[in-house]
Design an enzyme around this catalytic site. Structure first.
Site, mmCIF file in Angstrom:
data_model
loop_
_atom_site.group_PDB
_atom_site.id
_atom_site.type_symbol
_atom_site.label_atom_id
_atom_site.label_comp_id
_atom_site.label_asym_id
_atom_site.label_seq_id
_atom_site.Cartn_x
_atom_site.Cartn_y
_atom_site.Cartn_z
ATOM 1 N NE ARG A 102 -3.304 -4.150 -1.931
ATOM 2 C CZ ARG A 102 -2.751 -3.446 -3.514
ATOM 3 N NH1 ARG A 102 -2.482 -2.513 -3.121
ATOM 4 N NH2 ARG A 102 -2.428 -4.128 -4.456
ATOM 5 C CG HIS A 129 1.310 -8.549 -5.638
ATOM 6 N ND1 HIS A 129 -0.170 -8.942 -5.542
ATOM 7 C CD2 HIS A 129 1.110 -7.488 -6.095
ATOM 8 C CE1 HIS A 129 -0.799 -7.400 -5.305
ATOM 9 N NE2 HIS A 129 0.041 -7.127 -6.497
ATOM 10 C CD GLN A 132 0.564 -7.395 -10.462
ATOM 11 O OE1 GLN A 132 0.205 -6.587 -9.839
ATOM 12 N NE2 GLN A 132 1.388 -7.169 -11.837
ATOM 13 C CG ASP A 229 7.340 -3.262 -6.635
ATOM 14 O OD1 ASP A 229 6.281 -2.526 -7.544
ATOM 15 O OD2 ASP A 229 6.927 -3.767 -6.135
ATOM 16 C CB CYS A 269 3.210 -4.813 -10.688
ATOM 17 S SG CYS A 269 3.771 -3.778 -9.097
ATOM 18 N NE ARG A 297 -3.594 -7.950 -10.004
ATOM 19 C CZ ARG A 297 -3.168 -7.518 -8.841
ATOM 20 N NH1 ARG A 297 -2.652 -5.695 -9.621
ATOM 21 N NH2 ARG A 297 -3.608 -7.298 -8.172
HETATM 22 N N1 NVA Z 1 5.826 -3.331 -3.548
HETATM 23 C C1 NVA Z 1 4.901 -3.218 -3.584
HETATM 24 C C2 NVA Z 1 3.795 -3.449 -5.245
HETATM 25 C C3 NVA Z 1 2.521 -2.703 -5.492
HETATM 26 C C4 NVA Z 1 1.420 -2.862 -6.072
HETATM 27 C C5 NVA Z 1 3.811 -2.608 -2.964
HETATM 28 O O1 NVA Z 1 3.985 -3.010 -1.844
HETATM 29 O O2 NVA Z 1 3.674 -1.346 -2.826
#
Ligand code: NVA
Length: 313
Positions: A102, A129, A132, A229, A269, A297
């Site tokens: 990540r 992502h 997800q 989100d 998410c 997930r």
């Molecule tokens: N768009 C959000 C997703 C979190 C799982 C982020 O990048 O923080």
């Protein structure tokens, strides 16, 4: 030797995405049926941004696959600062069967995959992502297309910060699944035109599509799935006030969800900010499938890791 990685949603063809989702459903029913990491073989997990679901679901999933999850502290490793992404990749590739990362820049993830010599899995970047999205699609299958039926033809409306990783991933993964994906957000918060073009290129083969629908009510009207989100993605904290000032009309409230299909489901998410991008009564209400989504997930990522092992030649 050939190795596949999972760096963005369209790394999987429509047939491959369906194969991974089928496998995820099988692994959910029989968690210990596949042991591709038996030994145990180690999977390196690196987090340069906060995490809860991703770390927990990968760690649990890797263990269920017979493997060992090795947490590499991104701050201590100083990837790209203390040593180059390429050198980190070469080192970790000699210790781990796969690398889960990540981070911020998609280009760094691409570089990791170029040098690692083992499969690399995107555990969220600024741009995508994809893990997800596999969990989201598995969840939609369970609620909308049981018995492994195709998701093709379903309409999904993503509301809020369409320019974030989730908006991009929804366009690509949704179109790959043959879904119609509508992205609705304030001006300046929709994906690049190139992302819509890529979704529609994929959609030409699958019957899916990607479109921008500015008006949130129009976007949700007739939708089978409503998604939102956070308005403030990780790394955008400095922009919180200016974002909250413009996103209000895209908040997923009961009134807005009423415009969707009667049996529409709501995805998020997580983490969720009740009263901001989603009303508490929606997140905690009967349309919400967010806890299934969070659980999925693990099953989706186990399927990806298993599938990537099967693709080593
Ligand atoms: N768009 C959000 C997703 C979190 C799982 C982020 O990048 O923080």
């Amino acid at each position: 030797m050939s190795i596949r990685s999972f760096l963005r949603d369209d790394d999987l063809t429509p047939a491959e995405q369906a194969e991974v989702l089928d496998l995820a459903a099988r692994l959910k029913a029989e968690p210990y049926d596949h042991q591709p990491l038996a030994g145990p073989r180690t999977v390196a997990m690196i987090f340069d941004k906060p995490t809860l679901r991703t770390q927990a679901s990968f760690a649990a999933g890797i263990a269920e696959l017979g493997g060992h999850p090795m947490l590499v502290d991104g701050t201590l490793a100083g990837i790209g600062k203390r040593e180059s992404v390429a050198d980190v990749a070469r080192v970790l590739g000699r210790q781990a069967a796969q690398i889960v990362w990540r981070t911020y820049a998609q280009t760094d993830l691409d570089e990791m995959a170029s040098y690692a010599g083992v499969p690399v899995v995107n555990a969220l970047t600024d741009e995508f992502h994809p893990c997800q999205l596999l969990a989201d699609l598995l969840t939609i299958r369970e609620h909308k297309a049981p018995e492994g039926k195709s998701l093709a033809g379903l309409t999904a409306a993503f509301l809020g910060d369409g320019a974030c990783n989730m908006g991009n991933s929804w366009l690509l993964a949704g179109a790959t699944a043959g879904m119609h994906v509508r992205i609705s957000g304030p001006e300046g918060y929709v994906p690049d035109t190139a992302m819509f073009a890529r979704a529609n290129e994929i959609g030409a083969a699958t019957g899916g599509s990607g479109s921008a629908v500015a008006d949130p009510v129009a976007a949700v009207t007739g939708a089978d799935v409503v998604i939102t989100d956070t308005w403030v993605s990780m790394g955008k904290e400095d922009e919180a006030a200016e974002r909250r000032a413009v996103f209000g009309p895209w908040s997923v409230t009961s009134d807005l969800v009423a415009a969707a299909e009667d049996d529409a489901i709501v995805l998020h998410c997580l983490p969720a900010y009740r009263g901001m991008e989603i009303a508490a009564e929606v997140l905690d209400g009967p349309r919400s499938v967010v806890w299934d989504e969070a659980e999925n997930r693990r099953h989706a990522q186990k399927a990806v890791m298993t599938w990537l092992e099967s693709k080593r030649t």
